[in-house]
Design an enzyme around this catalytic site. Structure first.
Site, mmCIF file in Angstrom:
data_model
loop_
_atom_site.group_PDB
_atom_site.id
_atom_site.type_symbol
_atom_site.label_atom_id
_atom_site.label_comp_id
_atom_site.label_asym_id
_atom_site.label_seq_id
_atom_site.Cartn_x
_atom_site.Cartn_y
_atom_site.Cartn_z
ATOM 1 N N ASN A 1 104.172 -41.724 57.593
ATOM 2 C CA ASN A 1 103.637 -40.533 56.923
ATOM 3 C C ASN A 1 102.318 -40.750 56.493
ATOM 4 O O ASN A 1 101.707 -40.717 55.440
ATOM 5 C CB ASN A 1 104.695 -40.308 55.677
ATOM 6 C CG ASN A 1 104.271 -41.485 54.716
ATOM 7 O OD1 ASN A 1 104.265 -42.677 55.009
ATOM 8 N ND2 ASN A 1 104.688 -41.166 53.350
ATOM 9 N N HIS B 1 115.561 -41.245 54.619
ATOM 10 C CA HIS B 1 115.234 -41.044 53.254
ATOM 11 C C HIS B 1 116.138 -39.877 52.809
ATOM 12 O O HIS B 1 116.340 -38.538 53.248
ATOM 13 C CB HIS B 1 113.910 -40.620 53.349
ATOM 14 C CG HIS B 1 113.167 -40.070 51.870
ATOM 15 N ND1 HIS B 1 112.555 -40.482 51.115
ATOM 16 C CD2 HIS B 1 113.762 -38.896 51.404
ATOM 17 C CE1 HIS B 1 112.315 -39.684 50.117
ATOM 18 N NE2 HIS B 1 113.037 -38.815 50.189
ATOM 19 N N LEU C 1 101.298 -48.175 54.620
ATOM 20 C CA LEU C 1 99.928 -48.733 54.645
ATOM 21 C C LEU C 1 98.684 -47.674 54.281
ATOM 22 O O LEU C 1 97.925 -48.142 54.481
ATOM 23 C CB LEU C 1 100.051 -49.587 55.712
ATOM 24 C CG LEU C 1 101.063 -51.072 55.786
ATOM 25 C CD1 LEU C 1 100.558 -51.565 57.073
ATOM 26 C CD2 LEU C 1 100.562 -51.590 54.599
ATOM 27 N N ARG C 2 99.188 -46.540 54.503
ATOM 28 C CA ARG C 2 98.256 -45.425 54.205
ATOM 29 C C ARG C 2 97.149 -45.309 55.169
ATOM 30 O O ARG C 2 96.129 -44.525 55.046
ATOM 31 C CB ARG C 2 97.644 -45.497 52.928
ATOM 32 C CG ARG C 2 98.724 -45.637 51.626
ATOM 33 C CD ARG C 2 99.479 -44.456 51.641
ATOM 34 N NE ARG C 2 100.297 -44.428 50.398
ATOM 35 C CZ ARG C 2 101.582 -43.890 50.133
ATOM 36 N NH1 ARG C 2 102.148 -43.176 51.055
ATOM 37 N NH2 ARG C 2 102.236 -43.869 48.915
ATOM 38 N N HIS D 1 116.224 -47.086 50.668
ATOM 39 C CA HIS D 1 115.950 -47.037 49.246
ATOM 40 C C HIS D 1 117.168 -46.603 48.387
ATOM 41 O O HIS D 1 117.054 -45.468 47.439
ATOM 42 C CB HIS D 1 114.827 -46.287 48.605
ATOM 43 C CG HIS D 1 114.299 -45.379 49.168
ATOM 44 N ND1 HIS D 1 114.749 -44.221 49.431
ATOM 45 C CD2 HIS D 1 113.037 -44.951 49.898
ATOM 46 C CE1 HIS D 1 114.495 -43.247 49.864
ATOM 47 N NE2 HIS D 1 113.193 -43.876 50.332
ATOM 48 N N HIS E 1 98.977 -45.928 45.532
ATOM 49 C CA HIS E 1 98.232 -44.823 45.305
ATOM 50 C C HIS E 1 96.918 -45.186 44.304
ATOM 51 O O HIS E 1 97.148 -46.183 43.754
ATOM 52 C CB HIS E 1 98.766 -43.885 44.345
ATOM 53 C CG HIS E 1 99.920 -42.983 45.137
ATOM 54 N ND1 HIS E 1 99.996 -42.231 46.272
ATOM 55 C CD2 HIS E 1 101.285 -43.379 45.137
ATOM 56 C CE1 HIS E 1 101.049 -41.766 46.876
ATOM 57 N NE2 HIS E 1 101.992 -42.537 46.196
ATOM 58 N N ASP F 1 109.560 -50.548 49.635
ATOM 59 C CA ASP F 1 108.915 -49.139 49.773
ATOM 60 C C ASP F 1 107.516 -49.269 48.709
ATOM 61 O O ASP F 1 107.171 -48.390 48.035
ATOM 62 C CB ASP F 1 109.773 -48.403 48.979
ATOM 63 C CG ASP F 1 109.640 -46.943 49.107
ATOM 64 O OD1 ASP F 1 108.656 -46.525 49.715
ATOM 65 O OD2 ASP F 1 110.303 -46.160 48.480
HETATM 66 ZN ZN LIG Z 1 111.591 -42.699 51.132
#
Ligand SMILES: [Zn+2]
Length: 426
Positions: A93, A178, A62-63, A231, A308, A304
């Protein structure tokens, strides 16, 4: 407020019921069945629509905080609601990284205020996602974190991932991993194969994903921890996980809609919006992912969603950041590329998008039945349309599926009895 949905096809993981009504009272499902007679504040004609339990996305970015020019919690949850989601897990992240109680609370509260979709934060495994020191799992769980991940990065140090597994096991939670060997990825930006060669772009071998997946399966076997592989994109990863499950291990995994919908042929024109990590693979990988979905090796479809800005993606495939958006196309891609071609049926779709992810997080939900939370997506599963940039509610538009014909459209999303998306009104 009471809501009565008439003549809808209810699609649960265990049953499909046609021509049914759903009565929603006080945020809960009061009753389902034929010809429910009740006075309701609003009646929705469900003729021709399928009702699925609200989708839960286990993997989204969601940034927010830190990168709100790409997406924020309000725009992201709004886009998620348009995709039929009633809850989404957001990856840590951000800036700052979700490694503190404060950041986890901020995410939950901001989403709550917006009201489109519940946000379930995944906290980081290591402080600052630096791979050096574990976060305070217990405090983060207390604050509302639902799992732990350094997604975007692998936990490279063996000792660190082992310690994280021990801790997760002790606390009854799980790690979302990941899987990527950064040395094997090297300078790679797309799948290593003939298409990368033809396009003259450096490739990422399957082994970059598979080596780390194999390592973590071994460590999970040793520790008895529950791990969830993020993923999954290669034939080899699907096989590794299938074998691990066959041995009775506590391992789950997800794949993204793009891995069963597209191949690395999409990068031949160097489209930066077809660049994600792991990358689009080859047809045999795509088929292995489909097979893994069909036989239950793959537990969950997760988007995922990785927004951007157009500017960030415009600098060419080699330098552009990895990732594509996914909330608003996941359902349609699954209908188009899994259900319509006979790989799975509607019950499987309810399982992959809702029942399993809810069960994984030990949540009450994932089923349309009396006594359950009134979370659902009403969908026209037969509607065909060209996916257009103008329809996107996310702040970001980075997806290779613009201009493609899709089948299956979410027309209304309901969360806790409230309409969070209504295409008619939009
Ligand atoms: Zn990942």
């Amino acid at each position: 407020m009471t809501l009565l949905i008439k003549n809808v096809t209810i699609c649960n993981a265990d049953n499909v019921e046609e021509d049914a009504d759903i009565l929603i009272e006080g945020g809960m499902i009061g009753k389902t069945g034929k010809n429910i007679q009740a006075g309701a504040d609003r009646v929705v004609d469900g003729q021709g629509l399928h009702a699925f339990p609200g989708f839960l996305d286990l993997h989204a970015h969601l940034r927010d905080p830190g990168f709100t020019h790409k997406e924020d919690i309000v725009s992201g949850t709004k886009a998620a609601a348009a995709g039929g989601y009633t809850a989404i897990c957001c990856m840590p992240n951000t800036k700052p990284v979700a490694d503190s109680v404060e950041t986890v609370r901020y995410m939950i509260e901001k989403a709550h205020g917006a009201g489109f979709c519940e946000v379930l934060p995944v906290a980081s495994i290591t402080k600052g996602m630096q791979g050096r020191e574990l976060t305070d799992f217990a405090a983060l769980l207390d604050a509302g974190a639902v799992a732990f991940s350094d997604d975007g990065l692998p936990v490279t140090e063996d000792g660190m991932v082992l310690a994280a597994m021990e801790k997760a096991k002790k606390l009854g939670t799980f790690l979302m991993l990941h899987e990527e060997d950064l040395a094997l990825r090297g300078e790679g930006v797309v799948h290593e194969g003939s298409n990368a060669k033809q396009a003259g772009i450096c490739g990422i071998p399957r082994a970059a994903e598979e080596c780390m997946t194999a390592r973590d399966i071994m460590y999970a076997e040793k520790t008895g921890a529950h791990i969830h592989i993020c993923h999954v994109s290669t034939e080899g990863s699907v096989q590794l996980i299938r074998r691990a499950k066959g041995r009775g291990m506590r391992i789950t995994c997800e794949t993204g809609p793009h891995y069963f919908s597209a191949t690395d042929a999409m990068i031949l024109d160097k489209n930066p919006n077809a660049k994600m990590n792991p990358p689009l693979r080859e047809e045999r990988d795509r088929q292995a992912v489909c097979q893994g979905i069909a036989d239950g090796t793959i537990d969950v479809i997760a988007t995922d969603h990785a927004p951007h800005s157009s500017k960030e993606k415009a600098i060419g495939i080699e330098k552009a950041p990895f990732g594509i958006i996914g909330f608003e196309t996941a359902f349609a891609l699954a209908v188009t590329n899994l259900v319509d071609v006979g790989i799975i049926d509607w019950k499987d779709l309810a399982r992959l998008l809702s029942e399993r992810p809810n069960a994984l997080l030990k949540r009450k939900g994932g089923k349309i039945a009396a006594g359950m939370p009134a979370d659902m997506a009403l969908c026209n599963v037969h509607e065909k349309y060209i996916y257009s940039e103008g329809s996107i509610l996310s702040k970001a538009k980075n997806t290779p599926f613009i201009g493609k014909e899709l089948c299956g459209r979410v027309t209304m999303t309901i969360r806790e009895g409230k309409v969070t998306y209504d295409r008619q009104a939009d």
